[in-house]
Scaffold this motif. Structure first.
Motif, mmCIF file in Angstrom:
data_model
loop_
_atom_site.group_PDB
_atom_site.id
_atom_site.type_symbol
_atom_site.label_atom_id
_atom_site.label_comp_id
_atom_site.label_asym_id
_atom_site.label_seq_id
_atom_site.Cartn_x
_atom_site.Cartn_y
_atom_site.Cartn_z
ATOM 1 N N GLN A 58 22.142 -85.226 9.709
ATOM 2 C CA GLN A 58 21.773 -85.577 8.347
ATOM 3 C C GLN A 58 21.834 -84.339 7.477
ATOM 4 N N PHE B 1 20.645 -81.513 5.050
ATOM 5 C CA PHE B 1 19.367 -80.818 4.957
ATOM 6 C C PHE B 1 19.421 -79.929 3.727
ATOM 7 N N ARG C 38 22.777 -78.960 7.215
ATOM 8 C CA ARG C 38 22.353 -80.195 7.864
ATOM 9 C C ARG C 38 21.319 -79.955 8.930
ATOM 10 N N GLN C 39 20.812 -81.043 9.449
ATOM 11 C CA GLN C 39 19.839 -80.999 10.527
ATOM 12 C C GLN C 39 20.386 -81.773 11.711
ATOM 13 N N ARG D 104 18.123 -76.707 11.851
ATOM 14 C CA ARG D 104 18.438 -76.923 10.442
ATOM 15 C C ARG D 104 19.192 -75.709 9.941
ATOM 16 N N PHE E 137 20.870 -74.094 6.253
ATOM 17 C CA PHE E 137 20.928 -74.231 4.804
ATOM 18 C C PHE E 137 21.291 -72.896 4.181
ATOM 19 N N VAL F 89 9.179 -77.679 9.964
ATOM 20 C CA VAL F 89 10.168 -77.985 8.918
ATOM 21 C C VAL F 89 9.513 -77.993 7.535
#
Length: 181
Positions: free
Chosen positions: A110, A112, A124-125, A143, A145, A175
């Protein structure tokens, strides 16, 4: 982040993740504009890593608690256009380190995006099961980013490795504790 907001966040996360093995605390990074929550006293390291045709300085902070390793690593890139490649390379390196038997391809994950970070497809994660250096099963929750910082971009990897599935409360505390300044 105002002190009052930080105290409220810290208190909420501590109450949500109370466990005798986990002693959550806010850790402010000195070399990056980010605070995070760790369940134990952190160790810190900085090292130069050969990354393609260049050498990058990677800063790391992390600790072990309740059988799991909680870590955050980051690197500043002078060339912002390199962020997508570095994110992908980092994911590939972790894939290989955790001895996945399938050929490298971006795993389904997904997006992130923290407030203030770049909306890149590589941000993403992911969660998956692999093997550590001793061949033991390890569960990875990672994760990735990136964030613009003036003329450069800083790329982050937040990671929890555990021998079994991690308690949802512990992962959520880690998180949600990622707070950009």
């Amino acid at each position: 982040m105002p002190l009052a907001r930080r105290l409220i966040l810290t208190t909420a996360l501590l109450l949500a993740a109370c466990s005798p093995a986990l002693n959550w605390r806010v850790v402010a990074l000195a070399d990056a504009p980010l605070d995070l929550m760790l369940p134990c006293k952190p160790d810190r390291a900085v090292r130069d890593v050969a990354w393609g045709a260049q050498t990058l300085t990677v800063s790391m902070v992390g600790c072990q608690a309740g059988g799991a390793t909680y870590a955050l690593a980051h690197v500043a890139l002078a060339q912002p256009q390199d962020a997508a490649t570095v994110l992908t390379d980092w994911q590939k390196a972790l894939h290989q380190q955790l001895q996945r038997t399938d050929a490298w391809q971006p795993l389904p994950g997904q997006a992130f995006v923290l407030p203030g970070t770049l909306e890149l497809p590589q941000a993403r994660q992911l969660q998956w099961q692999g093997r550590d250096g001793q061949g033991q099963t390890v569960y990875a929750n990672a994760r990735w980013f990136a964030r613009s910082e003036g003329p450069q971009v800083r790329v982050y990897q937040a990671l929890v490795l555990s021998p079994g599935p991690l308690a949802a409360e512990a992962l959520q505390s880690f998180v949600k504790g990622l707070q950009l300044r």
